[in-house]
Structures are given as structure tokens and as C-alpha cells.
Design an enzyme around this catalytic site. Structure first.
Site, PDB file in Angstrom:
ATOM      1  N   CYS A 240      64.577 -24.136 -72.808  1.00 19.13           N
ATOM      2  CA  CYS A 240      65.265 -24.124 -74.264  1.00 19.13           C
ATOM      3  C   CYS A 240      64.652 -23.559 -75.194  1.00 19.13           C
ATOM      4  CB  CYS A 240      65.786 -25.405 -74.460  1.00 19.13           C
ATOM      5  SG  CYS A 240      64.197 -26.434 -75.111  1.00 19.13           S
TER       6      CYS A 240
ATOM      7  N   CYS B 103      65.274 -30.656 -74.368  1.00 16.70           N
ATOM      8  CA  CYS B 103      66.254 -30.577 -73.075  1.00 16.70           C
ATOM      9  C   CYS B 103      65.908 -31.602 -71.946  1.00 16.70           C
ATOM     10  CB  CYS B 103      66.412 -28.799 -72.518  1.00 16.70           C
ATOM     11  SG  CYS B 103      64.679 -28.538 -71.800  1.00 16.70           S
TER      12      CYS B 103
ATOM     13  N   ASP C 246      50.160 -16.002 -63.581  1.00 12.78           N
ATOM     14  CA  ASP C 246      48.840 -16.550 -64.572  1.00 12.78           C
ATOM     15  C   ASP C 246      47.723 -16.443 -63.747  1.00 12.78           C
ATOM     16  OD1 ASP C 246      48.183 -17.251 -67.006  1.00 12.78           O
ATOM     17  OD2 ASP C 246      48.723 -19.137 -67.086  1.00 12.78           O
TER      18      ASP C 246
ATOM     19  N   CYS D  64      59.972 -31.891 -71.818  1.00 12.76           N
ATOM     20  CA  CYS D  64      60.476 -31.333 -73.052  1.00 12.76           C
ATOM     21  C   CYS D  64      61.253 -32.350 -74.032  1.00 12.76           C
ATOM     22  CB  CYS D  64      61.213 -30.090 -72.882  1.00 12.76           C
ATOM     23  SG  CYS D  64      62.081 -29.331 -74.320  1.00 12.76           S
TER      24      CYS D  64
ATOM     25  N   GLU E 115      49.244 -11.706 -67.627  1.00 10.89           N
ATOM     26  CA  GLU E 115      48.563 -11.532 -68.937  1.00 10.89           C
ATOM     27  C   GLU E 115      47.637 -10.815 -68.937  1.00 10.89           C
ATOM     28  OE1 GLU E 115      47.835 -15.436 -71.943  1.00 10.89           O
ATOM     29  OE2 GLU E 115      47.298 -15.875 -69.666  1.00 10.89           O
TER      30      GLU E 115
ATOM     31  N   CYS F  71      58.843 -24.387 -73.924  1.00  8.79           N
ATOM     32  CA  CYS F  71      59.688 -24.819 -73.118  1.00  8.79           C
ATOM     33  C   CYS F  71      60.342 -23.663 -72.346  1.00  8.79           C
ATOM     34  CB  CYS F  71      60.590 -26.017 -73.289  1.00  8.79           C
ATOM     35  SG  CYS F  71      61.822 -26.286 -72.182  1.00  8.79           S
TER      36      CYS F  71
ATOM     37  N   ASP G  39      51.318 -24.909 -65.848  1.00  7.74           N
ATOM     38  CA  ASP G  39      50.974 -23.459 -65.556  1.00  7.74           C
ATOM     39  C   ASP G  39      52.157 -22.694 -65.092  1.00  7.74           C
ATOM     40  OD1 ASP G  39      48.338 -24.021 -65.793  1.00  7.74           O
ATOM     41  OD2 ASP G  39      48.154 -24.811 -63.988  1.00  7.74           O
TER      42      ASP G  39
HETATM   43 ZN   LIG Z   1      63.305 -27.628 -73.348  1.00  9.78          ZN
END
Ligand SMILES: [Zn+2]
Length: 383
Positions: free
Chosen positions: A319, A338, A179, A335, A263, A316, A345
Site C-alpha cells: 500500500c 493494510c 537485493d 503493515c 540496488e 510497504c 528483505d
Molecule cells: Zn501496507
């Protein structure tokens, strides 16, 4: 076969400098002449002149302006090829309409053939005595062309392009997502963070002083020219620092990895934003991506662009949960599904990598996606 470019400093003597000035002048004259002619002819009868027609007209132009015969004829033909490239880049939407070349900008001309390195490591160009050149590193491969240039501060350089067959680095299968940003210059999924040195920002105070002095000098005076050179030197230094930094990072990344997913930034669209334009010009992502491509080609590392509308921050990477309420202020988050703790970043980089590998699909929304990228940047600048 890969292309490799070298840039060496030249030290022409007085007589050589005069001849080079003539070469720059003729090349600029030919470029501007045919640019004007082509636009005029097009405006008159919608006829598009191109290299073939220009080359024929160049012969008659040489009869009219005898002094054009004093310089290398291939350099003038090369100028026409460069003009053609400028036109086709414009039509492909990659560049602005070709601009007239100015005496006060960087000067250059290219020679595709009939030049050589002498035994005492000088550069021999057609119609000139050998020029002193500092070859600070060995040249690998077959020499294809040389471009002679003079910077606004009065330094001379030779850029030599060679073609060579380099054995690619042994495959280690390393893949990363990357990134680019303003707060950090680059972040990778490894994870690694490279700081943004903001070279232009750092020289801004000195530059302002010098520019103010320049504006007070009488036009056409010797002192004004001296002041102009001082301003040009600061710009040159910033550009050199930035290029050096980017060379180092791109070399490291392309040597350590086989695939870099990055990107696809709409830099042109972003620079239009006045708030951001200076900072974006200062980080020079475009130049960095060019370096990555160039070195990737040499060292065997593929650069994969990822469509910029992909919501890399909110997902995320462990997951796949999408955290819709993630704001730009949240630099870290956990998250709820999970319970993995993410650096914003670095998580985005993991997502980019998974996306370009085809693990996850994404359908672009119909809204204007580049605006969201721009907004992200504005907020990260102001925060
Ligand atoms: Zn997750």
C-alpha cells in the site's frame, strides 16, 4: 553480437614453459617501463604520453633490448593498450592508479591475432609449437583474442574471447527486484533466497596455518617457495568456489527473467570499513554484478541499477505506507495500514522492482546516503 569468454587449462611442456616465462617477462617489462616513463614525463613537463607515443617508443626500445624481439610483437602492443585502458579507468574514477606488475602475482599476456586451434585441439601461438589444451566445452562463435595466464600456484590457462550472435530467449516478461546481502547472498522478489556460502571464512583456519609456516621460511629458499605455492593454492580454491557459485546463480537468474532491478552498491566505499571489508570481499558482489551483466547480454536480460538511497525496507510494497520506526532487528513486520505481513528483505525487493518500473518516485535526501547502507550492513553482520 555478444561476447563470450572461455577458460581452458593449458599444459605446456618444459620448453614451452620457458618460452611463456619469457613472454610474461617481456610483457611485464614493457608495461612497467612505459608506466614509469609516463609518470616521469608527466612530473617533468605535465605532458601526457599515450598509446600512439608509446608504440613509437617501443620500436626504439626493441633496438636497445634485443630480447624483446624474441616474443610476439602484437602481444607487446596489446600490453600498451592494456596500460592505456588502466589509465582511462583511473581517470574515469573506476580504478586505482595503474600499479607496477610484479613477478609474484598472476602473469599474463594477450594475443589479438595470428593464433589458432590445431586439428588435434592444441593451441598454436606465434613463435611456438602447439600447446596441449583441455577443451572441456565446445567453443561457439568467432574467436577474437586469447589471453595466456599463469597463476601464482603455477597453473596455466588460456582465456578465449569469441563474438557470436545468440538468439535471445523467448520473452516471458518476467521482472524481479533483487537485493544483495551478507546474511543471504541474494534475495529476489519472486521470492527466492540464495545463501551466502562464505568460502573465504571457511578456509580461514587452514590459510592462517599455511601463512604462518610461510612467514617462518628463509627468504629465497626452496622451502619458502613451496610454502608460497600452498598459500596461493588456498586463495585460488576459494576464488574458484566463489566464481562457480556465482556463475550458477547468475545463469539461473538471467535465464528465468527479462529484467532484474538491483540496488546500486557503493562497494568501494564499503570496503574501506575495516569491520566489514573481509566479509564484503568474501561475498564479492562486484564480480557477481559483472557476471550478471555479461550473462544478461547473452541471454537477453536487462540489469537495471537502482539508486541506493531509496528506502526500500521501510516502505510497504502493498500500500505504500512508510514505517518510520522499522529497526534493523525487525526481520518481519505487519503493515498497520493494510495488515499485510512482510518478510523484510523480500518486501525490499518488491519495492526495488516497483521503483525501477517507475510506479513510485523518490527524491534523494541531501544527507550522505551510502552511510546508511553501510550502517545496515554493519548491524546485520553483528546481529
Ligand atoms: Zn501496507
Amino acid at each position: 553480437m555478444s561476447n563470450k569468454a572461455y577458460r581452458f587449462r593449458l599444459y605446456p611442456n618444459q620448453e614451452q614453459q620457458q618460452f611463456l616465462a619469457k613472454c610474461f617477462g617481456c610483457s611485464r617489462f614493457v608495461y612497467n617501463h612505459f608506466l614509469r616513463l609516463t609518470t616521469d614525463v608527466y612530473a617533468d613537463g605535465k605532458k601526457n604520453l599515450r598509446y600512439k607515443e608509446w608504440a613509437k617508443l617501443l620500436t626504439s626500445l626493441k633496438k636497445e633490448f634485443e630480447w624483446l624481439k624474441d616474443v610476439n610483437s602484437q602481444a607487446l602492443q596489446q600490453t600498451l593498450k592494456d596500460l592505456e585502458t588502466a589509465y582511462s579507468r583511473f581517470f574515469k574514477g573506476l580504478a586505482k592508479f595503474p600499479q607496477f606488475k610484479k613477478r609474484s602475482n598472476k602473469q599474463s599476456f594477450r594475443i589479438p591475432q595470428h593464433f589458432s586451434l590445431t586439428e588435434d585441439r592444441k593451441l598454436k601461438l606465434p613463435k611456438m609449437s602447439p600447446i596441449k589444451m583441455v577443451i572441456h566445452r565446445e567453443i561457439e562463435g568467432e574467436i577474437k583474442s586469447v589471453t595466456i595466464s599463469k597463476t601464482p600456484s603455477g597453473k596455466y590457462y588460456a582465456s578465449i574471447v569469441t563474438e557470436l550472435d545468440i538468439p535471445k530467449a523467448p520473452l516471458n516478461g518476467e521482472k524481479i527486484g533483487m537485493d544483495l546481502g551478507i546474511k543471504e547472498f541474494a534475495i529476489t522478489s519472486k521470492p527466492e533466497k540464495f545463501e551466502n556460502p562464505r568460502y573465504f571464512q571457511r578456509s580461514l583456519r587452514r590459510l592462517k596455518i599455511r601463512q604462518r609456516r610461510l612467514s617462518r621460511r628463509v627468504k629465497g629458499s626452496k622451502n619458502r617457495n613451496k610454502a608460497r605455492v600452498r598459500v596461493a593454492k588456498i586463495h585460488e580454491k576459494v576464488a574458484n568456489q566463489r566464481l562457480d557459485y556465482q556463475h550458477k546463480i547468475s545463469l539461473k537468474l538471467t535465464n528465468e527473467n527479462q529484467v532484474i532491478s538491483c540496488e546500486d552498491l557503493n562497494i568501494k566505499g564499503m570496503v574501506k570499513n575495516r569491520k566489514l571489508s573481509r566479509q564484503i570481499s568474501d561475498v564479492a558482489w562486484g564480480q557477481f554484478l559483472t557476471l550478471l551483466e555479461y550473462k544478461g547480454d547473452i541471454y537477453g536480460c536487462e540489469i537495471k541499477p537502482v539508486k541506493r538511497c531509496f528506502p526500500s525496507s521501510k516502505r510497504c510494497s502493498n500500500c505504500g505506507y512508510i514505517k518510520e520506526d522499522l529497526t534493523l532487528k525487525d526481520r518481519e513486520w505487519t503493515c498497520p495500514e493494510c495488515h499485510v505481513h512482510h518478510d523484510r528483505d523480500i518486501n525490499a525487493c518488491h519495492n526495488l522492482l516497483q521503483f525501477s518500473d517507475g510506479y513510485i518516485g523518490w527524491e534523494a535526501p541531501k544527507s550522505t546516503p551510502n552511510q546508511t547502507v553501510e550502517m545496515q550492513c554493519i548491524k546485520s553482520v553483528s546481529s
